[in-house]
Write an enzyme that holds these catalytic residues in place. Structure first.
Site, short mmCIF file in Angstrom:
data_model
loop_
_atom_site.label_atom_id
_atom_site.label_comp_id
_atom_site.label_asym_id
_atom_site.label_seq_id
_atom_site.Cartn_x
_atom_site.Cartn_y
_atom_site.Cartn_z
N ASP A 193 -35.38 1.05 -27.91
CA ASP A 193 -34.54 1.83 -27.00
C ASP A 193 -34.89 1.36 -25.59
O ASP A 193 -36.05 1.06 -25.31
CB ASP A 193 -34.86 3.32 -27.18
CG ASP A 193 -34.14 4.16 -26.15
OD1 ASP A 193 -32.91 4.03 -26.03
OD2 ASP A 193 -34.81 4.94 -25.44
N ASP B 1 -33.81 9.84 -29.67
CA ASP B 1 -33.68 8.75 -30.65
C ASP B 1 -34.02 9.22 -32.07
O ASP B 1 -34.15 8.40 -32.98
CB ASP B 1 -34.61 7.59 -30.28
CG ASP B 1 -34.27 7.02 -28.91
OD1 ASP B 1 -33.09 6.73 -28.68
OD2 ASP B 1 -35.18 6.88 -28.08
#
Length: 811
Positions: free
Chosen positions: A502, A705
């Site tokens: 990410d 996430d």
């Protein structure tokens, strides 16, 4: 039943000697109604049970373990009680303590005003008991002369085995001396005539056989009573065969030349002595394998200075309560997690974040227990104590990982379970082959071969091969800030082929900072910055906060704006020091008809580099640009190179636009960047990679996430907050440094290699050792020595993992 409704408990167990013991306890617990999963770790000597509390209880597990012939270890605590006035008070406290989960037995003495509690430290702490007593309306405090930390039963066991070994060695040495004198090549060695006497040998061997060897008989009886067999069965059979055959021969020799009789007293005595020595080494090595936990526990402060009833008191850490005001002087450790109410200082948080630079803290900031106060006096309000602190949560994660099983261990467990009966059968066959065919009628020789087979085959090394490596590997990783949530994750991580990162908060810091200042007009830069910062001062937008902070860091004093207006989607309009300012997008400038033609090229250049540029106009004249960006972490580029050097594919995933994403990817050396992905779409991107046959590790902040972390083969949460150990991922990377990803994969590979080495040697040792013993090439005492040291060699090989150096480019 949902996992949320299930409970998990850890039970320390004593009395296990080999993999067959741990396997038997595990099977017994798994058969109980309400138990979803039970794992027994031989190296840690602990059982971990996940169960439905509506169906079964911890008491049922303890009873089952004791029925199988083992002991659930408990600790004792003594503390003083204040406020009791009569027998009703003492009964009330006693009942309250006895009702607590994890308390086996609590006895309150009214006359002495003390409580003695036997408890399972994995379920309940002394601090929990103190809270219970206080809730009942009384006070409890540590008894000054009591050993409240609980004696380490492992240390006691080591001392006990050491005493047994010394006693056994003293009695066995004369027998060994007499045995050496029998060999042709050692005829020159003088052996006192007394040592050759069968009755002297009997007198020396008997205490070793039945006093020192009692533990093997007890273990064998318990195993056979429960219709299974373990190492104790093999040792008891082998040594008993040697001892009783020798006793039979001694009785037959009465009235003859007794010195010429073939006796095997030394075989049984030396075997037991060597096995006890092996157990002693093994116990010491096992103690070393949990060094990581001891190191983490050693980080904790032992006492805290608190303000109670207007008085400054130094109390044990376990007595600190939520809400207490704690005084922390320069150089002292922060005792518990809390919030600063007074003072400011720099804190060394390297134990948690790996960041060596002290972090400035002031009133309102949170602090983490066990970090070090460098220079200022602080008053802290305790917010998390005991098992709730960040360090306690980290210790819990490491303990659970060390206690869990890797899939590779199931093979060893299955083999250990059927191994002993097979060995006994081979030993019996060996005896008859020698007695009937190889050396017909030579009972003593056939017996010797039977003993050698029984002893060489003990499966201790097999049972220790995996758990000791898991303990050492996960413990060493924890020292580098990599927390594996279980043995299965430690094993699976080595298979990873693709790492998905990410962007925000993982590759980058996650916070925008002021990066560029371009002054175009005839204004001094300091004046330009003062006006811009003052105008943005009242804005709550993250980009405005970044500009204000960056300008303040340059030492520029800001003014209070006379007027301020936020224009959503455009920027701001303000009046500072008599001047009208506009700060924002191109559209804002176009709206107020301000010429920005000269700024276009510079704006595009900044945006191509992943920066957010804002135009500044003063009194309707374009004056310059301020740009902010979420900057890349200093170590990201180096860490990504490490991952690529390890042969891994690295992919970045972000919700940002393609231009910004590509700029960041280019900066850090990532080849593939997937941009404009919504949080819920990240999981789909991970699935697409998995459909291509890739083993994917997803690395994110563990919150937005979460879906992608769950879908990935391995989820890694980057976390540096106080709830770091609670992140919903397979691995928590405590340090914000991406090098931890390579560290995790490297540690997994080294641990799996170590487990395979251990299993290979354990299997090879037994596979080769049994035929060698059966063919008569191994004396029983040599077989005993080899068996004892095979376990030690496996544990010592596992301990090599504690010397692994991580976070180095060469791995």
């Amino acid at each position: 039943m949902s996992d949320a409704a299930l409970k998990e408990v850890q039970l320390p167990i004593s009395g296990m000697t080999c993999a067959a013991c741990s396997s038997r306890i595990e099977k017994g617990l798994n058969k109980l109604d309400g138990v979803q999963e039970a794992n027994v770790n031989l190296a840690l000597e602990k059982a971990s049970v996940k169960y439905n509390p509506d169906v079964t209880s911890v008491e049922a597990f303890e009873k089952k373990i004791e029925d199988l012939g083992y002991t659930v270890v408990s600790e004792k605590a003594e503390f003083e009680l204040l406020g009791m006035t009569c027998a009703t008070c003492s009964q009330r406290i006693e009942k309250g303590l006895n009702k607590m989960a994890g308390v086996k037995k609590a006895v309150v003495n009214l006359a002495l005003e003390t409580a003695t509690v036997e408890y399972n430290p994995e379920q309940v702490s002394v601090q929990d008991m103190f809270k219970k007593v206080e809730n009942l309306g009384y006070q409890a405090k540590v008894k000054q002369d009591a050993e409240n930390e609980g004696a380490d039963y492992r240390e006691k066991e080591i001392e006990k085995q050491k005493g047994k070994f010394i006693f056994s060695l003293i009695l066995s040495l004369p027998l060994f001396w007499s045995m050496v004198g029998h060999f042709e090549f050692t005829q020159f060695i003088y052996v006192p005539d007394m040592f050759m006497n069968p009755w002297v040998q009997l007198a020396l061997a008997t205490p070793v056989q039945f006093f020192i060897g009692k533990q093997f008989y007890v273990g064998a009886y318990k195993a056979l009573k429960n219709k299974s067999a373990n190492m104790d069965v093999l040792v008891a059979l082998g040594t008993s065969a040697a001892y009783f055959y020798s006793l039979y021969q001694s009785i037959l020799s009465i009235g003859t030349n007794a010195h010429m009789v073939e006796l095997y007293y030394e075989t049984s005595a030396i075997l037991i002595t060597l096995i006890i020595l092996g157990k002693l080494f093994e116990a010491r090595a096992k103690g070393r394998s949990s060094e990581a936990i001891k190191k983490l526990m050693g980080l904790q402060a032992k006492t805290a200075t608190v303000l109670r009833n207007g008085e400054e008191l130094e109390i044990p850490l376990e007595d600190v309560l939520v809400g207490d005001i704690i005084y922390v002087k320069p150089g002292e450790k922060i005792p518990v997690d809390g919030e600063i109410t007074e003072g400011q200082s720099a804190l060394d948080e390297s134990m948690l974040t790996g960041e060596s630079v002290p972090v400035d803290k002031s009133v309102g900031d949170t602090v983490i227990g066990s970090t070090i106060n460098k220079n200022g006096f602080l008053k802290i309000k305790a917010t998390k104590v005991g098992k709730d602190t960040a360090l306690s949560q980290i210790i819990k994660v490491v303990e659970e990982a060390q206690g869990s099983k890797a899939p590779i261990q199931r093979l060893a467990d299955k083999i250990s379970g059927i191994f002993v009966p097979i060995v006994v059968s081979i030993a019996v066959i060996t005896f008859f082959v020698w007695y009937l065919w190889v050396s017909p009628g030579e009972f003593a020789e056939a017996l010797e071969k039977l003993i050698a087979v029984l002893v060489i085959a003990c499966p201790c090394a097999l049972g220790l091969a995996t758990p000791t490596s898991i303990m050492a590997g996960s413990g060493r990783a924890a020292e580098y800030g990599v927390l594996f949530k279980g043995g299965e994750h430690l094993e699976l991580t080595h298979e990873i082929t693709t790492v998905v990162l990410d962007k925000t908060g993982t590759v980058t810091h996650g916070k925008p900072v002021l990066t560029d200042v371009i002054v175009e007009g005839n204004m001094e830069e300091d004046t330009f910055l003062q006006l811009s910062g003052s105008a943005e001062r009242q804005s709550e937008h993250p980009l405005a906060e970044a500009i204000v902070k960056g300008i303040k860091e340059k030492g520029i004093t800001l003014l209070n704006p006379e007027e301020f207006e936020a224009i959503p989607g455009f920027g701001i309009k303000a009046r500072v020091d008599g001047k009208d300012l506009l700060i924002g997008t191109r559209r804002l400038m176009q709206k107020y008809e301000i010429d920005i033609d000269t700024a276009q090229a510079k704006m595009e250049s900044l945006e191509d580099n992943g920066k957010t540029a804002m135009l500044v106009a003063v009194d309707e004249q374009y004056m310059g640009i301020v740009a902010v960006a979420d900057t890349v972490k200093e170590t990201s580029k180096e860490a990504i190179k490490r991952l690529k050097d390890m042969g891994l594919e690295v992919v970045m995933i972000t919700g940002d636009n393609k231009r910004t994403a590509q700029a960041i990817a280019d900066e850090v050396g990532i080849d593939a960047a997937i941009a404009e992905v919504l949080p819920e779409g990240k999981a789909d991107e991970v699935k697409k990679l998995q459909e291509q046959g890739k083993k994917v590790a997803m690395v994110g902040d563990g919150i937005n996430d979460a879906p992608a972390l769950a879908v990935a083969d391995i989820g890694m949460a980057i976390g540096t907050g106080t709830d770091v150990a609670m992140e919903a991922a397979d691995i928590t990377l405590m340090r914000g440094d991406l090098n931890s990803i390579a560290d995790a994969i490297l540690m997994s590979k080294k641990t799996i290699r170590n487990i395979r080495q251990n299993l290979f040697w354990a299997f090879a040792y037994n596979t080769l050792g049994i035929p060698v013993a059966a063919l008569g090439f191994l004396a029983p005492w040599l077989a005993g020595a080899a068996m004892a040291f095979s376990s030690v060699s496996v544990v010592l090989n596992a301990l090599r993992l504690q010397r692994v150096k991580l976070n180095e480019k060469n791995g």
